[in-house]
Motif scaffolding. Structure first.
Motif, short mmCIF file in Angstrom:
data_model
loop_
_atom_site.label_atom_id
_atom_site.label_comp_id
_atom_site.label_asym_id
_atom_site.label_seq_id
_atom_site.Cartn_x
_atom_site.Cartn_y
_atom_site.Cartn_z
N VAL A 12 0.84 -1.20 0.00
CA VAL A 12 0.00 0.00 0.00
C VAL A 12 0.88 1.25 0.00
O VAL A 12 0.67 2.18 -0.80
CB VAL A 12 -0.95 0.02 1.23
CG1 VAL A 12 -1.70 1.35 1.28
CG2 VAL A 12 -1.93 -1.14 1.16
N HIS A 13 1.86 1.29 0.87
CA HIS A 13 2.73 2.48 0.96
C HIS A 13 3.55 2.65 -0.31
O HIS A 13 3.81 3.79 -0.74
CB HIS A 13 3.62 2.39 2.19
CG HIS A 13 2.90 2.69 3.47
ND1 HIS A 13 2.57 3.96 3.85
CD2 HIS A 13 2.43 1.86 4.45
CE1 HIS A 13 1.93 3.93 5.02
NE2 HIS A 13 1.85 2.66 5.40
N ASP A 14 3.97 1.57 -0.94
CA ASP A 14 4.69 1.67 -2.21
C ASP A 14 3.80 2.32 -3.27
O ASP A 14 4.24 3.20 -4.03
CB ASP A 14 5.12 0.29 -2.70
CG ASP A 14 6.27 -0.30 -1.89
OD1 ASP A 14 6.95 0.48 -1.18
OD2 ASP A 14 6.48 -1.53 -1.97
N ALA A 15 2.53 1.91 -3.30
CA ALA A 15 1.60 2.48 -4.28
C ALA A 15 1.33 3.95 -3.99
O ALA A 15 1.16 4.76 -4.91
CB ALA A 15 0.30 1.68 -4.28
N VAL A 16 1.29 4.31 -2.71
CA VAL A 16 1.09 5.72 -2.33
C VAL A 16 2.26 6.57 -2.81
O VAL A 16 2.07 7.67 -3.34
CB VAL A 16 0.89 5.85 -0.81
CG1 VAL A 16 0.99 7.31 -0.37
CG2 VAL A 16 -0.46 5.27 -0.40
N ALA A 29 -2.58 4.26 -9.60
CA ALA A 29 -2.16 4.18 -8.20
C ALA A 29 -3.35 4.33 -7.26
O ALA A 29 -3.46 3.59 -6.27
CB ALA A 29 -1.12 5.26 -7.91
N LEU A 30 -4.25 5.25 -7.55
CA LEU A 30 -5.41 5.45 -6.70
C LEU A 30 -6.28 4.20 -6.67
O LEU A 30 -6.75 3.78 -5.61
CB LEU A 30 -6.22 6.65 -7.19
CG LEU A 30 -7.52 6.94 -6.43
CD1 LEU A 30 -7.24 7.21 -4.95
CD2 LEU A 30 -8.27 8.11 -7.06
N GLY A 31 -6.51 3.60 -7.84
CA GLY A 31 -7.32 2.38 -7.89
C GLY A 31 -6.70 1.25 -7.09
O GLY A 31 -7.41 0.49 -6.41
N ALA A 32 -5.38 1.13 -7.16
CA ALA A 32 -4.70 0.07 -6.42
C ALA A 32 -4.77 0.33 -4.91
O ALA A 32 -5.05 -0.58 -4.12
CB ALA A 32 -3.25 -0.04 -6.88
#
Length: 467
Positions: free
Chosen positions: A361-365, A383-386
């Motif tokens: 999650v933090h990687d995607a943020v 990124a938001l969808g993930a």
């Protein structure tokens, strides 16, 4: 879905295969409502809520049962101590438990049976055990004969001769073996008439272990997929549940899962030790969504040490995620399709590996924040969808309606706060429109001093609490 579960009974990681294709059945021991819940109590509810969400994400229809133990020695003692009827004491604390579950975003169970509503099922189970030679009655009490069942101790891998006497009765002199445990307890002098029921052995009430076996069988049948609960329930509660159910002829649970403790000062959080942090009190100083993040981020089988510093660190981490989601949604829209990265799926399939999942999650943020800074709308949308897809599984999506009011324990208070901040922002916007920038800056400074951070965006001002 190839979910690998750490099966406590097998002491191994096993691939989860549901009993019935497309369905999953889960029974989780709820609370004995002798008092209001502390953070340690609700960890199990949060942990198995994540399990339920992940099973559902995998395409399974989940029947989820969490019971309420509303008749018990401790409930009777507490009610007598406070001078109130036992049933009133139990119901007051049941409401407190429900409030704690709700405020932390725990989905309601499919069924939430009370022990007092299933006494006929319990009596029928005791009768089966007596008929099969696994239980015996003595002066209105009925005990399970542990020596009659060779598998006793199998769940926790203990030998009968190594066990201490059962601690659920006052005397052992009437038992065939001191380790025999109570299935049914005869009414005692001075106990209220309403706390006992008629049976073939006389008036009395059920033993704790009997309650869960009877309710699990009533709602999930003789065999079901997963039985969960806190680590402290493995023995004697779950050991006794399994023994009495299997002795009665029911295969019972196919997988066993147990969550770790929440400790305070290095000791298990418990009412008896006095080292508790009541949920109602904690969520007055920490947003409920941040408390949920604090409980979800560690692995469910790990021990969590409860400290203010750890809570603050978890809150800061969640706010970074929340800030990205809110800013990205303003730019990309709230209806962005969600997705789950492969690394997140792998983490969750590995015995609900939330530490690795939260890292994804933090990687995607971070990737999303870069896309925001670069103006890369395609990357931002992805990124938001993930991020929202993953947070949905963990029950932490900031845009979920449950958290929309800030997750306050009092929705009316949250609504008032939101309304007052928006009123101040409208006044600030009006001051800016008439070019009274001094007044606009003063309003912003006053909000900042109150812990409200304001950010001007093309869509208008947005705000968030910083403390």
């Amino acid at each position: 879905m190839t979910l690998r579960l750490h099966d406590t009974a097998a002491r191994a990681v096993r691939d989860f295969t549901p009993l019935r294709p497309g369905q999953a059945s889960v029974y989780v021991c709820g609370l004995t409502v002798q008092g209001p819940p502390h953070v340690g109590h609700v960890r199990a509810a949060v942990a198995f809520d994540v399990l339920r969400r992940w099973l559902t994400e995998g395409g399974l229809e989940v029947t989820y049962v969490r019971n309420v133990t509303d008749i018990d020695d401790k409930i009777l003692a507490k009610a007598d101590e406070h001078g109130v009827p036992w049933w009133a004491w139990a119901y007051t604390n049941e409401l407190a438990c429900t409030r704690a579950y709700d405020v932390l975003g725990v989905l309601p169970p499919t069924y939430e049976p009370r022990a007092t509503g299933h006494v006929p099922d319990m009596v029928a189970l005791v009768e089966r055990l007596v008929e099969r030679g696994h239980a015996y009655a003595v002066d209105g009490d009925v005990y399970f004969d542990v020596r009659s069942f060779p598998e006793y101790g199998a769940l926790t891998r203990q030998k009968v001769e190594d066990l201490e006497p059962a601690a659920d009765t006052d005397t052992d002199d009437r038992k065939r073996d001191p380790r025999d445990f109570a299935l049914w307890k005869a009414v005692k002098p001075g106990e209220p008439d309403t706390a006992s029921w008629p049976t073939p052995w006389g008036r009395g009430r059920p033993g704790w272990h009997l309650e869960c076996s009877a309710m699990a069988g009533r709602y999930l049948g003789p065999t079901f997929d997963i039985h969960g609960g806190g680590l402290d329930l493995r023995f004697p509660h779950h050991e006794n549940e399994q023994a009495q159910s299997r002795a009665a002829g029911d295969p019972f649970a196919r997988y066993w899962m147990h969550n770790g403790w929440v400790t305070l000062g290095g000791e298990k959080m418990s009412k008896s030790l006095g080292n508790t942090a009541l949920v109602d009190e904690v969520v007055r100083r920490v947003r409920p969504v941040e408390l949920r993040y604090y409980l979800v981020a560690p692995h469910y089988r790990s021990t969590v040490e409860f400290t203010d510093a750890a809570l603050a660190e978890a809150g800061a981490a969640y706010r970074r995620i929340e800030s990205f989601v809110q800013r990205a949604a303003e730019r990309a829209g709230r209806d962005t399709p969600t997705s789950l990265p492969a690394a997140f799926r792998e983490a969750m399939d590995d015995d609900l590996g939330t530490p690795a999942a939260v890292a994804v999650v933090h990687d995607a943020v971070r990737a999303g924040n870069t896309a925001l800074a670069d103006g890369d709308d395609a990357a931002l949308t992805e990124a938001l969808g993930a991020v929202r897809g993953m947070l949905g599984v963990l029950g932490l999506d900031p845009l979920d309606p449950h958290w929309a009011a800030g997750g306050s324990t009092d929705d009316r208070l949250a609504g008032v706060t939101d309304g007052l901040v928006r009123l101040a922002l409208e006044q600030r916007q009006a001051a800016r429109a008439r070019k009274d920038y001094a007044a606009a800056d003063a309003l912003r400074d006053q909000l900042t001093a109150l812990g409200v951070q304001v950010e001007d965006t093309p869509q208008g001002p947005r705000w968030e609490l910083t403390r």
